[in-house]
Design a protein around this motif. Structure first.
Motif, PDB file in Angstrom:
ATOM      1  N   ASN A  78       0.936  -1.395   0.006  1.00 56.82           N
ATOM      2  CA  ASN A  78       0.067  -0.313   0.199  1.00 56.82           C
ATOM      3  C   ASN A  78       1.133   0.685   0.178  1.00 56.82           C
ATOM      4  O   ASN A  78       2.145   0.918   0.960  1.00 56.82           O
ATOM      5  CB  ASN A  78      -0.946   0.221   1.028  1.00 56.82           C
ATOM      6  N   ARG A 129       1.100  -3.363  10.105  1.00 60.11           N
ATOM      7  CA  ARG A 129       0.459  -2.051   9.513  1.00 60.11           C
ATOM      8  C   ARG A 129       1.421  -0.138   9.607  1.00 60.11           C
ATOM      9  O   ARG A 129       1.371   0.131   9.073  1.00 60.11           O
ATOM     10  CB  ARG A 129      -1.293  -1.978  10.159  1.00 60.11           C
ATOM     11  N   SER A 156      -8.156  -4.437   6.964  1.00 59.75           N
ATOM     12  CA  SER A 156      -7.105  -3.806   6.078  1.00 59.75           C
ATOM     13  C   SER A 156      -6.122  -3.399   6.992  1.00 59.75           C
ATOM     14  O   SER A 156      -6.378  -2.354   6.717  1.00 59.75           O
ATOM     15  CB  SER A 156      -8.500  -3.185   4.810  1.00 59.75           C
ATOM     16  N   PRO A 157      -4.789  -3.971   6.261  1.00 60.78           N
ATOM     17  CA  PRO A 157      -3.979  -2.851   6.694  1.00 60.78           C
ATOM     18  C   PRO A 157      -4.132  -1.459   6.033  1.00 60.78           C
ATOM     19  O   PRO A 157      -2.754  -0.619   6.394  1.00 60.78           O
ATOM     20  CB  PRO A 157      -2.215  -3.488   6.382  1.00 60.78           C
ATOM     21  N   SER A 158      -4.213  -0.995   5.185  1.00 52.72           N
ATOM     22  CA  SER A 158      -4.749   0.030   4.254  1.00 52.72           C
ATOM     23  C   SER A 158      -5.589   1.071   5.081  1.00 52.72           C
ATOM     24  O   SER A 158      -5.138   2.534   4.473  1.00 52.72           O
ATOM     25  CB  SER A 158      -4.737  -0.142   3.134  1.00 52.72           C
ATOM     26  N   ALA A 159      -6.074   0.862   6.491  1.00 60.60           N
ATOM     27  CA  ALA A 159      -6.840   2.088   6.766  1.00 60.60           C
ATOM     28  C   ALA A 159      -5.955   2.802   6.969  1.00 60.60           C
ATOM     29  O   ALA A 159      -4.863   3.131   7.648  1.00 60.60           O
ATOM     30  CB  ALA A 159      -7.348   1.322   8.029  1.00 60.60           C
ATOM     31  N   GLU A 160      -6.555   3.875   7.086  1.00 58.13           N
ATOM     32  CA  GLU A 160      -5.212   5.611   7.140  1.00 58.13           C
ATOM     33  C   GLU A 160      -4.931   5.411   8.529  1.00 58.13           C
ATOM     34  O   GLU A 160      -5.874   5.573   9.259  1.00 58.13           O
ATOM     35  CB  GLU A 160      -5.933   6.713   6.619  1.00 58.13           C
TER      36      GLU A 160
END
Lengths: 115, 116
Positions: free
Chosen positions: A32, A101, B100-104
């Motif tokens: 990402n 993360r 989701s690791p795309s979370a802001e």
């Protein structure tokens, strides 16, 4: 482990000039990608992010970025900068499908827009 | 708009002392993070925290550091026996739950720690 390179450390532009800030990452898997901005005296704010789909991502304040997988790049662009865009810009990545993360940041690019 | 807040904005401490940096994440967020930025260097990840335990940490986050969520709103970073090289800007961040690791990640304004 992933790493991020931002080759432009300090960019000076005049108002209305076009902007492109480079970001390259190093990681063998899926990532990402994020661009954050830090205006003077303020906290990091997200400009835009890419995690899948259209590789051309549009963000706030007229910024966009294009993910080019073959080049491991995620360059930030703006067709016409304003004095208010003066800030520090950070590219960041995190690895997908690892459960992690943590963001890995580049060293940042200081943009100075002259009126 | 909800924000992450951090206190104090600037902390000066003597070498060897313990400091506690405080953060109030966004109220419905479930993941919490600490990052630091030594002057002139990159922003570096220290630790993430979820469900009252550390979910991820970097090699920087050694026994000198600890994190805690002492109540329903605060998230703290404790640095024991501070060293000169701990001088840095420390950023707290939080993000929503989900897989989701795309979370802001939303960042706070930072605490500048100066160790003398």
């Amino acid at each position: 482990a992933q790493s991020v390179s931002q080759h432009n450390h300090h960019v000076i532009l005049s108002e209305a000039a076009s902007l492109e800030l480079g970001c390259n990452y190093s990681y063998g898997g899926t990532v990402n990608l994020f661009w954050y901005v830090q205006y003077p005296g303020q906290h990091l704010q997200l400009l835009l992010k890419y995690f899948s789909g259209d590789p051309l991502v549009k963000g706030i304040k007229g910024f966009e970025a294009e993910f080019i997988k073959s080049k491991f790049s995620f360059n930030l662009r703006k067709p016409s900068v304003q004095w208010s865009d003066t800030a520090e810009y950070f590219c960041a990545v995190n690895a997908v499908n690892t459960g992690r993360r943590a963001l890995t940041f580049g060293s940042g690019t200081r943009l100075q827009v002259q009126p | 708009e909800p924000e992450v807040t951090q206190t104090p904005s600037h902390q000066v401490t003597q070498m060897g002392q313990e400091v506690i940096l405080r953060c109030v994440p966004i109220s419905n967020h479930l993941y919490f993070y600490w990052y630091r930025q030594i002057l002139g260097q990159k922003v570096e990840f220290l630790v993430s925290f979820y469900n009252n335990e550390i979910s991820e940490k970097s090699e920087i986050f050694d026994d000198q550091f600890s994190v805690e969520r002492p109540d329903g709103s605060n998230f703290t970073l404790k640095i024991r026996s501070t060293k000169l090289e701990d001088s840095a800007m420390y950023f707290c961040a939080s993000s929503e739950g989900g897989t989701s690791p795309s979370a802001e990640q939303y960042f706070g304004p930072g605490t500048r720690l100066t160790v003398t």
